[in-house]
Design a protein around this motif. Structure first.
Motif, PDB file in Angstrom:
ATOM      1  N   ILE A   1       0.849  -1.196   0.000  1.00  0.00           N
ATOM      2  CA  ILE A   1       0.000   0.000   0.000  1.00  0.00           C
ATOM      3  C   ILE A   1       0.881   1.241   0.000  1.00  0.00           C
ATOM      4  O   ILE A   1       1.520   1.569   0.994  1.00  0.00           O
ATOM      5  CB  ILE A   1      -0.925   0.024   1.243  1.00  0.00           C
ATOM      6  N   HIS A   2       0.945   1.920  -1.131  1.00  0.00           N
ATOM      7  CA  HIS A   2       1.771   3.113  -1.279  1.00  0.00           C
ATOM      8  C   HIS A   2       1.089   4.085  -2.252  1.00  0.00           C
ATOM      9  O   HIS A   2       0.085   3.729  -2.880  1.00  0.00           O
ATOM     10  CB  HIS A   2       3.176   2.740  -1.789  1.00  0.00           C
ATOM     11  N   PRO A   3       1.607   5.307  -2.370  1.00  0.00           N
ATOM     12  CA  PRO A   3       0.967   6.296  -3.246  1.00  0.00           C
ATOM     13  C   PRO A   3       0.886   5.824  -4.691  1.00  0.00           C
ATOM     14  O   PRO A   3       1.740   5.071  -5.167  1.00  0.00           O
ATOM     15  CB  PRO A   3       1.872   7.530  -3.119  1.00  0.00           C
ATOM     16  N   SER A   4      -0.142   6.291  -5.389  1.00  0.00           N
ATOM     17  CA  SER A   4      -0.321   5.938  -6.803  1.00  0.00           C
ATOM     18  C   SER A   4      -0.017   7.132  -7.697  1.00  0.00           C
ATOM     19  O   SER A   4      -0.686   7.369  -8.692  1.00  0.00           O
ATOM     20  CB  SER A   4      -1.758   5.454  -7.039  1.00  0.00           C
ATOM     21  N   THR A   5       1.013   7.886  -7.293  1.00  0.00           N
ATOM     22  CA  THR A   5       1.395   9.077  -8.065  1.00  0.00           C
ATOM     23  C   THR A   5       2.283   8.677  -9.242  1.00  0.00           C
ATOM     24  O   THR A   5       2.563   7.495  -9.458  1.00  0.00           O
ATOM     25  CB  THR A   5       2.139  10.073  -7.162  1.00  0.00           C
ATOM     26  N   SER A   6       2.777   9.674  -9.956  1.00  0.00           N
ATOM     27  CA  SER A   6       3.588   9.404 -11.150  1.00  0.00           C
ATOM     28  C   SER A   6       5.071   9.225 -10.822  1.00  0.00           C
ATOM     29  O   SER A   6       5.889   9.065 -11.728  1.00  0.00           O
ATOM     30  CB  SER A   6       3.435  10.559 -12.148  1.00  0.00           C
ATOM     31  N   HIS A   7       5.431   9.270  -9.546  1.00  0.00           N
ATOM     32  CA  HIS A   7       6.835   9.131  -9.155  1.00  0.00           C
ATOM     33  C   HIS A   7       7.326   7.698  -9.355  1.00  0.00           C
ATOM     34  O   HIS A   7       6.534   6.757  -9.519  1.00  0.00           O
ATOM     35  CB  HIS A   7       7.017   9.536  -7.689  1.00  0.00           C
ATOM     36  N   ASN A   8       8.632   7.546  -9.301  1.00  0.00           N
ATOM     37  CA  ASN A   8       9.258   6.230  -9.400  1.00  0.00           C
ATOM     38  C   ASN A   8       8.720   5.312  -8.302  1.00  0.00           C
ATOM     39  O   ASN A   8       8.468   5.748  -7.188  1.00  0.00           O
ATOM     40  CB  ASN A   8      10.784   6.402  -9.271  1.00  0.00           C
TER      41      ASN A   8
END
Length: 273
Positions: free
Chosen positions: A153-160
């Motif tokens: 469970i972690h962010p679903s942003t555009s980062h690596n």
């Protein structure tokens, strides 16, 4: 003999102390909600609450430094808790550099530096006074679940993907980093003033951080949760903030009780942590 006149604060505090545990728990929730409402109207820019939380954390570390330099002892301090703190600060600092460089980066850098100094003092300079037998919290109980949670469970942003997992890891580690310190205090039952001030500062910092996220969600009418991503991550951020606040709430109650009672040394009843 003239009777002692009680101030309104002491009268209210005496009444609270006589209440059963369920009533005390209810009063704690009501007080927390009232504090949130008050902060919403007093602090116009709620991002300042997060800065204030990091500043209070830094003040707590400064209290530890003063203790180590003045008393030349680290008795009552958890080395494991300091190492967990340094770990989540280092991970958060990495995320700050690669994702968003701002005032939080500077505060985290300062706090990490002082935390590493505390670790150095405990490990090398004041090792003789370190209560290793009391600092017996098994770190794998928190490290393994935190790593597993961060991967799942972690962010679903555009980062690596590595940066996103690191961001989640520092959130989860921060939520449980104080547990070894609470275990030490549970084992000793007696908490000297400087350690008590430090842990209380952590409690205040956790509450301010939690208030920041809750008020941001309220102000944006839930849009912040969408901005954080989809899935379970937004909920886990809020849950982590709430968990770390409640972990320290019990200690903070006894700390305030001790202060109002004029006691310099805090004595914890069995099972309080």
């Amino acid at each position: 003999m003239k009777a002692t006149t009680k101030t309104p604060i002491h009268a209210v505090w005496s009444w609270v102390r006589r209440q059963p545990p369920k009533v005390k728990a209810f009063l704690s929730v009501v007080t927390g909600m009232a504090a949130l409402v008050l902060l919403r109207f007093i602090v116009h820019d709620h991002d300042n609450l997060f800065v204030a939380a990091e500043a209070v954390h830094s003040i707590g570390i400064c209290v530890l430094i003063y203790k180590l330099m003045k008393e030349k002892t680290c008795a009552g301090l958890s080395l494991k808790s300091q190492e967990l703190t340094a770990l989540f600060l280092a991970v958060r600092l990495y995320c700050s550099f690669v994702m968003e460089y701002d005032i939080h980066t500077i505060l985290d850098l300062a706090t990490l530096g002082t935390t590493l100094w505390v670790i150095f003092m405990i490990r090398f300079k004041l090792r003789a006074s370190y209560m290793e037998d009391k600092d017996n919290f098994a770190l794998y109980y928190v490290l393994v679940p935190c790593v597993v949670l961060a991967v799942l469970i972690h962010p679903s942003t555009s980062h690596n993907i590595l940066n996103r997992i690191s961001w989640a890891l520092c959130v989860y580690l921060e939520a449980v980093s104080v547990l070894p310190q609470l275990r030490v205090m549970q084992n000793t039952k007696i908490v000297e003033p400087f350690t008590a001030h430090y842990v209380f500062a952590l409690g205040v910092a956790r509450f301010l951080s939690c208030a920041h996220w809750v008020l941001q969600v309220v102000d944006t009418r839930g849009r912040l949760l969408v901005a954080l991503g989809y899935g379970l991550w937004p909920s886990m951020v809020l849950i982590s903030e709430i968990v770390q606040t409640f972990i320290l709430a019990d200690f903070c109650y006894y700390y305030v009780k001790s202060v109002f009672g004029g006691q310099l040394v805090l004595r914890l009843p069995s099972g309080v942590v």
